[in-house]
Motif scaffolding. Structure first.
Motif, short mmCIF file in Angstrom:
data_model
loop_
_atom_site.label_atom_id
_atom_site.label_comp_id
_atom_site.label_asym_id
_atom_site.label_seq_id
_atom_site.Cartn_x
_atom_site.Cartn_y
_atom_site.Cartn_z
N GLN A 79 0.82 -1.22 0.00
CA GLN A 79 0.00 0.00 0.00
C GLN A 79 0.85 1.26 0.00
O GLN A 79 0.43 2.32 -0.49
CB GLN A 79 -0.92 0.00 1.22
N LYS A 80 2.08 1.15 0.53
CA LYS A 80 2.92 2.35 0.62
C LYS A 80 4.39 1.95 0.56
O LYS A 80 4.75 0.76 0.72
CB LYS A 80 2.64 3.09 1.92
N ASP A 81 5.27 2.92 0.34
CA ASP A 81 6.71 2.69 0.36
C ASP A 81 7.09 2.16 1.75
O ASP A 81 6.67 2.71 2.77
CB ASP A 81 7.48 3.97 0.08
N THR A 82 7.91 1.08 1.77
CA THR A 82 8.20 0.42 3.05
C THR A 82 9.59 -0.19 3.03
O THR A 82 10.01 -0.76 2.02
CB THR A 82 7.19 -0.73 3.31
N GLU A 127 5.37 1.42 -3.04
CA GLU A 127 3.94 1.23 -3.26
C GLU A 127 3.70 0.54 -4.61
O GLU A 127 4.25 0.93 -5.63
CB GLU A 127 3.22 2.59 -3.26
#
Length: 579
Positions: A420-423, A464
């Motif tokens: 869902q997001k940069d991680t 993401e």
């Protein structure tokens, strides 16, 4: 009244003639063309409510792949069929159109089942009329120099000159893509792919390659080896066509013994194994008369139907158990080697192999004397043991750049999710430390093998939309045998990731000399590694360029992605936010 009877007889005769196949009309000497085969199935579709001819996707030849579905209950929705707990038998023909027995046998079998109202109640029969449509149009009577008929037939390669029975993982052809669409929509429990053999001469018309017992899930392997195969061999003998395992000779002739054929995932039955489907590759003998080869194929297909009908309940239960077990399985073999210490005695009916002077070269040549048939006991080596196994990760993380990989996973019913997001995520990465590559192309690729990897724990940045594949799925074998680079037919071995193997940055020696000297002063660890390497490799001390390269590759200047396999393994139960 007399005129009416004559007219009725003429109409009946015309109807009977219209249902005869081109093979039958030719006196059993010719095989149907692609158009004739499709026309035959279209007519069955029009005539019988229990038959439906479907089409899927496309092929490299620009025509869709057809599928004839035979359903006694007139249900043609695969989801509804599975909900009704019916079995699905998929028959594939013409993957090599020069081996067309299955094309002709299936046309007659479908007609006879429908015309005689003989369709089974609990089994739906699916038939691909001609898989390699491209090759079927490349029609001659000479491309298979060792084969005894038919008069004309298709060519092994497709429009792109691919052997489609090597394309089930790499999926270079549209044919393979459309086949996988059919397979994963219908999800058959049993798969049969009809072929003709090459090789030694012997008395049998039919030989058989089953999915290898040591690669199948144990539940499926137990049923196949102890129940299904004995029935197939017994019933084929009763039909007049005694059958033998595929004659994969250890030496030039079968006298020294034969080995079981280990089909990796590039082959149709190797591919179906990844989905817990029991697959078979019947191989008629090229030197036998064509009508006998077709008849043997027809009878074997009948026996498959009978067995699946008889064992419908247990086949379905075994498939369910295998899927559940594979979803929970933790360790997966990914390469196998023949166990030469395990063999069995096999009664083999062959011909005496002899030597005589060649009329071409004058040098002694092999021939089989059909005037001297024999029955002898030979060795049969049919046990393979794992040579490399891996423990599955919790999940694989695939950067979104590798979209072909993701597309093939989805095609094969793999559940794929996205970040869902940069991680930043703690993962295990493989660095490819060694591999062998073919010196000439094979099926359009310079295939890798003997891959060695060094697993490293790292914290990597993902973004993401990057893809996450959890290994709690019934299709885990497809996931692992394509994504683990050491697997026999992994995406890595088929060159999907070759771009990672080349460095994108380097150094100019005359500039880096000063940088390297500074690195050795400030980083005793690099100097220690260099001295240790020089002690191991005396040639390094005499090679200034190699010493600079060593220092470079042990410094922060060296690109961290060089030879790093881009698909990461999630080995810790880390919470990840997914779309």
């Amino acid at each position: 009244m007399k005129h009416y009877l004559i007219l009725l007889l003429l109409i009946t005769a015309m109807d009977t003639s219209a249902q005869l196949t081109p093979y039958e009309l030719s006196g059993k000497k010719e095989t149907a063309t692609y158009y004739q085969a499709i026309k035959h199935y279209e007519q069955l579709d029009k005539t019988y409510e229990q038959a439906k001819l479907l089409s899927y996707g496309n092929t490299d030849f620009g025509k869709p792949l057809h599928l004839l579905v035979l359903s006694k209950d007139k249900i043609f929705d695969p989801v509804a069929i599975r909900k009704s707990n019916n079995r699905i038998l998929l028959i594939n023909n013409g993957i090599h159109p020069g081996e067309p027995e299955g094309i002709d046998a299936s046309m007659m079998l479908a007609r006879d089942l429908l015309k005689g109202d003989l369709l089974p109640k609990d089994v739906v029969i699916c038939i691909i009329p001609v898989y390699n449509i491209d090759g079927s149009f490349n029609r001659t009577g000479t491309s298979r120099a060792n084969q005894n008929g038919p008069v004309a037939y298709g060519f092994r390669g497709n429009s792109k000159n691919y052997d489609l029975n090597r394309d089930f993982i790499k999926t270079d052809s549209k044919n393979a893509y459309s086949f996988q669409e059919i397979f994963n929509i219908w999800q058959p429990e049993i798969f049969v792919d009809t072929h003709t053999s090459n090789g030694a001469d012997y008395q049998y018309v039919m030989t058989l390659i089953p999915t290898h017992k040591d690669k199948l899930n144990p539940v499926l392997s137990e049923y196949m080896t102890k129940t299904m195969l004995p029935t197939l061999y017994t019933e084929m003998k009763n039909s007049g066509y005694e059958m033998i395992p595929y004659v994969n000779s250890v030496e030039e002739t079968p006298d020294a013994g034969i080995t079981g054929f280990l089909e990796s995932a590039r082959y149709s039955t190797g591919y179906t194994t990844l989905h817990n489907t029991i697959g078979f590759m019947p191989e008629t003998h090229m030197l036998k008369d064509y009508d006998k080869r077709v008849d043997a194929t027809y009878k074997l297909l009948q026996i498959y139907i009978n067995v699946v009908v008889r064992d419908a309940k247990i086949i379905g239960e075994n498939k369910r158990k295998a899927d559940e077990q594979v979803a929970k399985q933790t360790t997966f073999p990914i390469t196998w080697i023949l166990d030469e210490t395990v063999s069995e005695d096999l009664e083999f009916k062959g011909y005496t192999a002899k030597q005589k002077p060649s009329e071409v070269s004058g040098i002694d040549r092999l021939y089989y004397d059909r005037n001297e048939p024999h029955t002898k006991i030979i060795k049969y080596w049919n046990t393979y043991k794992p040579s490399v196994s891996v423990t599955k990760p919790i999940a694989y993380i695939i950067p979104k750049a590798w979209d072909k990989v993701v597309g093939l996973l989805k095609l094969n019913n793999v559940k794929v999710q996205q970040l869902q997001k940069d991680t930043q995520i703690d993962v295990e990465s493989y660095y490819v430390t060694d591999y062998k590559t073919m010196s000439s192309p094979f099926e359009g690729h310079y295939l890798h093998s003997n891959v060695k990897v060094n697993p490293i724990k790292q914290t990597l940045q993902f973004y993401e939309g990057d893809f996450v594949v959890y290994t709690n799925q019934r299709v885990n074998r497809y996931i692992i045998e394509t994504l683990e680079p050491q697997a026999m037919d992994s995406f890595f071995n088929w060159n999907f990731f070759d771009s990672i193997l080349g460095m994108k940055e380097h150094f100019s020696a005359y500039v880096f000399e000063d940088t390297a000297a500074e690195l050795l002063k400030k980083n005793p660890e690099i100097r220690k590694k260099l001295e240790a390497q020089k002690a191991k490799d005396s040639s390094l001390s005499k090679n200034a360029e190699a010493q600079l390269d060593f220092i470079y590759k042990n410094s922060d200047y060296y690109e961290k992605t060089h030879s790093r396999y881009p698909i990461a393994r999630l080995v810790n139960d880390t919470k990840i936010t997914l779309k």
